[in-house]
Design an enzyme around this catalytic site. Structure first.
Site, PDB file in Angstrom:
ATOM      1  N   ASP A  61       0.841  -1.207   0.000  1.00  0.00           N
ATOM      2  CA  ASP A  61       0.000   0.000   0.000  1.00  0.00           C
ATOM      3  C   ASP A  61       0.874   1.254   0.000  1.00  0.00           C
ATOM      4  O   ASP A  61       0.363   2.375  -0.056  1.00  0.00           O
ATOM      5  CB  ASP A  61      -1.007  -0.011   1.158  1.00  0.00           C
ATOM      6  CG  ASP A  61      -0.344  -0.022   2.518  1.00  0.00           C
ATOM      7  OD1 ASP A  61       0.891  -0.150   2.604  1.00  0.00           O
ATOM      8  OD2 ASP A  61      -1.076   0.095   3.534  1.00  0.00           O
ATOM      9  N   SER A  62       2.198   1.071   0.007  1.00  0.00           N
ATOM     10  CA  SER A  62       3.104   2.200  -0.239  1.00  0.00           C
ATOM     11  C   SER A  62       2.785   2.860  -1.570  1.00  0.00           C
ATOM     12  O   SER A  62       3.171   4.004  -1.810  1.00  0.00           O
ATOM     13  CB  SER A  62       4.565   1.731  -0.217  1.00  0.00           C
ATOM     14  OG  SER A  62       4.758   0.638  -1.088  1.00  0.00           O
ATOM     15  N   ASP A 100      -0.937  -6.273  -0.069  1.00  0.00           N
ATOM     16  CA  ASP A 100      -1.292  -5.604   1.193  1.00  0.00           C
ATOM     17  C   ASP A 100      -2.801  -5.472   1.347  1.00  0.00           C
ATOM     18  O   ASP A 100      -3.508  -5.182   0.379  1.00  0.00           O
ATOM     19  CB  ASP A 100      -0.705  -4.185   1.190  1.00  0.00           C
ATOM     20  CG  ASP A 100       0.562  -4.078   2.013  1.00  0.00           C
ATOM     21  OD1 ASP A 100       0.842  -4.984   2.826  1.00  0.00           O
ATOM     22  OD2 ASP A 100       1.279  -3.080   1.845  1.00  0.00           O
ATOM     23  N   LYS A 128      -0.688  -9.331   3.314  1.00  0.00           N
ATOM     24  CA  LYS A 128       0.094  -8.731   4.399  1.00  0.00           C
ATOM     25  C   LYS A 128      -0.781  -7.798   5.216  1.00  0.00           C
ATOM     26  O   LYS A 128      -1.549  -7.011   4.653  1.00  0.00           O
ATOM     27  CB  LYS A 128       1.312  -7.975   3.849  1.00  0.00           C
ATOM     28  CG  LYS A 128       2.170  -7.371   4.967  1.00  0.00           C
ATOM     29  CD  LYS A 128       3.546  -6.944   4.480  1.00  0.00           C
ATOM     30  CE  LYS A 128       3.602  -5.671   3.715  1.00  0.00           C
ATOM     31  NZ  LYS A 128       3.043  -4.468   4.405  1.00  0.00           N
ATOM     32  N   GLU A 130      -0.738  -5.291   8.976  1.00  0.00           N
ATOM     33  CA  GLU A 130       0.159  -4.598   9.908  1.00  0.00           C
ATOM     34  C   GLU A 130      -0.386  -4.654  11.328  1.00  0.00           C
ATOM     35  O   GLU A 130      -1.516  -4.237  11.579  1.00  0.00           O
ATOM     36  CB  GLU A 130       0.289  -3.120   9.503  1.00  0.00           C
ATOM     37  CG  GLU A 130       0.886  -2.909   8.127  1.00  0.00           C
ATOM     38  CD  GLU A 130       1.059  -1.431   7.784  1.00  0.00           C
ATOM     39  OE1 GLU A 130       0.787  -0.553   8.637  1.00  0.00           O
ATOM     40  OE2 GLU A 130       1.466  -1.154   6.639  1.00  0.00           O
ATOM     41  N   GLU A 197      10.057  -3.592   9.988  1.00  0.00           N
ATOM     42  CA  GLU A 197      10.396  -2.296   9.374  1.00  0.00           C
ATOM     43  C   GLU A 197      10.949  -1.326  10.416  1.00  0.00           C
ATOM     44  O   GLU A 197      10.311  -1.086  11.460  1.00  0.00           O
ATOM     45  CB  GLU A 197       9.139  -1.703   8.703  1.00  0.00           C
ATOM     46  CG  GLU A 197       9.405  -0.347   8.066  1.00  0.00           C
ATOM     47  CD  GLU A 197       8.355   0.094   7.061  1.00  0.00           C
ATOM     48  OE1 GLU A 197       7.441  -0.696   6.748  1.00  0.00           O
ATOM     49  OE2 GLU A 197       8.444   1.242   6.594  1.00  0.00           O
TER      50      GLU A 197
HETATM   51  O1  KIV Z   1       3.699  -1.076   1.490  1.00  0.00           O
HETATM   52  C1  KIV Z   1       4.870  -1.459   1.363  1.00  0.00           C
HETATM   53  O2  KIV Z   1       5.492  -1.339   0.302  1.00  0.00           O
HETATM   54  C2  KIV Z   1       5.493  -2.083   2.503  1.00  0.00           C
HETATM   55  C3  KIV Z   1       6.985  -2.282   2.463  1.00  0.00           C
HETATM   56  C4  KIV Z   1       7.674  -0.988   2.599  1.00  0.00           C
HETATM   57  C5  KIV Z   1       7.444  -3.284   3.462  1.00  0.00           C
HETATM   58  O3  KIV Z   1       4.839  -2.401   3.452  1.00  0.00           O
END
Ligand code: KIV
Length: 279
Positions: A61-62, A100, A128, A130, A197
């Site tokens: 989600d970056s 994510d 993924k 968090e 992270e």
């Molecule tokens: O969203 C993302 O790209 C991430 C990485 C920076 C680990 O969570």
């Protein structure tokens, strides 16, 4: 064919042909072989990553910050994630794809199941999420129903407003203990990997040694089982790059050259360098 010191094959067409599965990650850890992850968001880059030997692709989600221009990952929606996961899937049929779940789409176990289903149906092999202990039930429920989960601890960007900024986590003893406990509980609950992270490298080393599933570090030192970087940082597209990032294009002729150098430097333990590590 080029061999690194840990005998990983780089640029070997045969080794690149075999798809990476969730089981491969455990095998990498067992064999003390570093694996390489890149966060990226589109089909051509996904195809290039595959050709360059990147084992795991994270559709993170970056993308809210790297592609869509937001200041944080908080505004990212399920629809945006699905759009980018589908694109990455079209470009890459070898790497393991982690997708994510964005902010608050897994706030309850029911929402997690519904949204993880969408991410998997878009083409991801793993989701993924968090957070620590509060996700134990979610990890169990998803995993029991056949959805592999990658956890994410330390600086979890969706909680940026709670942290008061993008800050290194786990620097005091209580926080470090909590992150270690969280990692053990999430592994016990059935997570298949954990992203660590922006935590001190000694804490990352301790976590990596304490759990049987692989750790994937970003700003977490050299001792994790794998590394992840965001493609924009690898290619020098970030105006103010974080300390843990490195522009690999500076020492390469082109984008494949930069990706191959990143892969090689992770596998041989050259990256991260001292300058990229938090103590
Ligand atoms: O969203 C993302 O790209 C991430 C990485 C920076 C680990 O969570």
């Amino acid at each position: 064919m080029v061999y690194s010191s840990n005998k990983e094959k780089i640029d070997d067409p045969k080794s690149l042909a075999k798809p990476i599965t969730i089981n491969s990650l455990g095998k990498f850890k067992k064999n003390a072989e570093k694996f390489v992850t890149v966060a990226l968001y589109d089909a051509p880059m996904a195809a290039m990553a595959q050709k360059c030997g990147v084992e795991v692709v994270l559709v993170g989600d970056s993308l809210g910050m790297t592609v869509l221009g937001f200041d944080t990952t908080v505004p990212v929606t399920m629809e945006q994630m699905i759009y980018h996961i589908e694109a990455v899937k079209r470009g890459n049929d070898r790497s393991l794809i982690i997708g994510d779940l964005p902010f608050m789409t897994y706030g309850t176990t029911d929402r997690a199941l519904e949204n993880a289903t969408r991410v998997m149906q878009a083409g991801a092999h793993c989701v993924k999420i968090e957070g620590g202990q509060w996700l134990v039930d979610t990890v169990k429920i998803l995993s029991d129903r056949g959805i592999p989960v990658c956890a994410h601890l330390g600086l979890t960007p969706q909680s940026v407003h709670k942290f008061g900024g993008f800050r290194v986590q786990g620097r005091n003893e209580a926080d470090a203990k909590q992150i270690l406990t969280d990692a053990k509980m999430l592994a016990e609950a059935g997570a298949h990997a954990i992203v660590l992270e922006c935590i001190p490298s000694e804490l990352a080393r301790l976590i990596t040694q304490s759990i049987s599933i692989p750790t994937i570090g970003i700003g977490a030192g050299r001792e994790t089982d794998a590394q992840v970087l965001v493609i924009n940082d690898i290619l020098g597209l970030t105006e103010k790059p974080p300390k843990f990032a490195k522009n690999f294009l500076v020492e390469a002729e082109d984008i494949p050259g930069a990706l191959k150098k990143y892969v090689r430097d992770v596998k041989t333990g050259i990256f991260p360098e001292d300058a990229n590590i938090f103590l």
